[in-house]
Enzyme design. Sequence first.
Site, mmCIF file in Angstrom:
data_model
loop_
_atom_site.group_PDB
_atom_site.id
_atom_site.type_symbol
_atom_site.label_atom_id
_atom_site.label_comp_id
_atom_site.label_asym_id
_atom_site.label_seq_id
_atom_site.Cartn_x
_atom_site.Cartn_y
_atom_site.Cartn_z
ATOM 1 N N HIS A 57 0.819 -1.217 0.000
ATOM 2 C CA HIS A 57 0.000 0.000 0.000
ATOM 3 C C HIS A 57 0.847 1.259 0.000
ATOM 4 O O HIS A 57 1.926 1.300 0.605
ATOM 5 C CB HIS A 57 -0.904 0.031 1.239
ATOM 6 C CG HIS A 57 -1.995 -0.983 1.192
ATOM 7 N ND1 HIS A 57 -3.001 -0.944 0.263
ATOM 8 C CD2 HIS A 57 -2.236 -2.074 1.965
ATOM 9 C CE1 HIS A 57 -3.811 -1.966 0.465
ATOM 10 N NE2 HIS A 57 -3.374 -2.667 1.480
ATOM 11 N N SER A 104 -4.510 -5.154 8.023
ATOM 12 C CA SER A 104 -4.037 -4.434 6.853
ATOM 13 C C SER A 104 -3.604 -3.033 7.280
ATOM 14 O O SER A 104 -4.280 -2.421 8.116
ATOM 15 C CB SER A 104 -5.169 -4.341 5.824
ATOM 16 O OG SER A 104 -4.660 -3.923 4.607
ATOM 17 N N CYS A 132 1.959 -28.647 -15.082
ATOM 18 C CA CYS A 132 0.776 -27.787 -14.931
ATOM 19 C C CYS A 132 0.696 -26.927 -16.181
ATOM 20 O O CYS A 132 1.541 -26.048 -16.388
ATOM 21 C CB CYS A 132 0.893 -26.921 -13.677
ATOM 22 S SG CYS A 132 -0.331 -25.603 -13.612
ATOM 23 N N CYS A 176 -1.856 -24.932 -17.124
ATOM 24 C CA CYS A 176 -2.444 -23.594 -16.939
ATOM 25 C C CYS A 176 -1.356 -22.577 -16.586
ATOM 26 O O CYS A 176 -1.304 -21.483 -17.129
ATOM 27 C CB CYS A 176 -3.469 -23.600 -15.824
ATOM 28 S SG CYS A 176 -4.808 -24.751 -16.009
ATOM 29 N N CYS A 191 -7.875 -24.699 -14.204
ATOM 30 C CA CYS A 191 -8.382 -26.039 -13.860
ATOM 31 C C CYS A 191 -8.232 -26.336 -12.371
ATOM 32 O O CYS A 191 -8.697 -27.366 -11.901
ATOM 33 C CB CYS A 191 -7.720 -27.109 -14.719
ATOM 34 S SG CYS A 191 -6.199 -27.780 -14.029
ATOM 35 N N CYS A 235 -3.094 -31.402 -12.990
ATOM 36 C CA CYS A 235 -1.748 -31.605 -12.450
ATOM 37 C C CYS A 235 -1.751 -32.137 -11.017
ATOM 38 O O CYS A 235 -0.745 -32.679 -10.552
ATOM 39 C CB CYS A 235 -0.937 -30.320 -12.529
ATOM 40 S SG CYS A 235 -1.650 -28.983 -11.567
#
Length: 591
Positions: free
Chosen positions: A151, A444, A511, A513, A548, A553
Amino acid sequence: MSYLTRLNKQLRNEFKGRVWARESDGCLLLEGTLDNWDDIVRSGNMALHTRKKDTRRFIHDLQKETSTDTRLGGIVNNIQYTGGDREPMVLPSLQDDALEGQRPDVLVIGGGISGCTIARELARYDIDILLVEKEHDLAMQASSRNDGMVHPGVDLRKGSWKYHYNLKGNALYGKLCEELGVDFDRSGQYVCFSNPLLKPFLYLTLLYWKWLGVPARVIGKKELRRLEPGLKKDLVLALVFPSTGVVCPYNLTIACGENAVQNGARIRVETAVLGMDSNGGRITAVRTNRGTIYPKVVVNAAGVFSDEIAGMAGDRFFSIHPRRGSNTILDKKFTQALARTSSAKIGTASKKAHTKGGGVVRTVHWNILVGPDALETPERENFSAERGSIEATMKKFTATCARLNMAQIITYFTGVRSPTFEEDFVVCKGRRCANLIHAAGIQSPGLTAAPAIAIDVAKWAVELLEAAGETVSPNARFNPVRKRIPHIAAMSDEERAAMIKRNPDYGIILCRCEEVSKGEIIDSLRRPVPCDTVDGVKRRVRPGMGRCQGGFCGPLVLQIIAEEKKIPFEMVTKNGGQGNILYGPTKAGTL
Ligand SMILES: Cc1cc2nc3c(=O)[nH]c(=O)nc-3n(C[C@H](O)[C@H](O)[C@H](O)COP(=O)(O)OP(=O)(O)OC[C@H]3O[C@@H](n4cnc5c(N)ncnc54)[C@H](O)[C@@H]3O)c2cc1C
């Protein structure tokens, strides 16, 4: 009329005599019973506002390190919740005596970003450091369940701890991530407006940001459109905060942990602190499920349980009221709709919203996050994502980005923040406990602030050791640099070819993706902070993070873990504990 009389009158009227307040040892104690959690939070907030001046003094005096001054304390909300069961802390099933009798110089409780950055800073000294984490891995609670935004510090009160550490922490990020081999992108936050008449006002606010020490500029429609073609067309102005960045919060936490271990610290997961013994205002022993530890100094970095740890040490002068926040993750395909900014939102967010970042956030891995919301909850460890939260945040942020829709969602997650009623961090030496340091109430922007908090906490720990007669010297072998796991998808063709030549496993993509190779998965299992779960591998090198969600995977990752760790398939878990994935061969024992 004293503020306490006034407060008790208000509480009596509001809660029909079921709640009252009294002062004890400088703290404002709330007692009684209520069956509505929101009322319990409300009573804490009423107490805070009635006692506002004292509370401000409390925060500032801590900053001046007058922690021995027993007059000052925060809101301690001891009202019993009778509206349902409050689940006790989830504990590891492991029971052994592996840590029995250990005498570390510093014991850090909590393996989130606070604990891990602190352990790394402590490793700059030649001392014995032990970090304990109750979960099966690092970064399992708020530190993996957040927006990953570094931030700029725009909505923080000057003079608060949050402001102080946010600004310092933000400035440390570039160097820290470079040293640790963690991706960090200072891509800026855009707060967008649809009313062109606000332009002069926005220019005026630049003076305010300057006074706060936050870099800012105003851009008009043309530049906004050029930079962010995916935003809604009626957004014609934006305030840009270029110091905002994005980082992967769990990568960073694990990297800090690994670097601390490289430099001599020890990390023990599945180790929960269950109680403490104290004598003469000092912690003498810390009881865990793995034996009793006798540390010289204790650091409380236990996140949403940090008030309970303070209580164990007899130093509970604040209380945590957990606050949930849920985020939705969208498919990378959608990222082109919001390509450059780390975060964009409409400039109307209420100050009371208690969520400072978020909006539509582009993560460092180029997914879009939408959220989070902010809901008070009695449950410190309920990480389920509610349909209502997801729908509400998606609806809210369509105002920024018209192309958002539910079909782009690949998954969601929930994190629980750990605010105090003062809504500020508690970063200080113990008030009534001489060998305790708190890095507590780190809500935060705790991810942003952590590197700066860690520097102070490590310094104070050394001071406490020296005050107890120890000689502390710098760690001559300290190396701030951590080697990252190579990521084949981020390499040029030449780099890839060379990598695959060195290690052919890097040529096998498991994997599809996220384009993660077998080599990366094996490397993630051989790091200084060992991991042996499917989610642990996912957090380190990302198989299963894509569309997915591990459907393809996942079984291959499981097989590699079993082979690497030399354990049967059935013993590999999703996330430790009872999270087994397979239960045995199908049709076993049948003909
Ligand atoms: C939805 C959401 C979005 C956020 N977005 C941002 C953001 O964009 N930017 C930002 O700067 N901040 C953000 N934050 C805040 C940030 O995530 C936290 O401030 C930060 O992660 C806190 O880190 P921590 O290490 O103090 O706590 P945690 O990460 O919760 O770690 C505390 C650890 O202590 C362990 N522990 C607790 N009790 C015990 C015990 N008795 N024994 C052993 N171990 C124990 C827990 O298991 C836990 O792992 C967000 C938070 C949430 C929830």
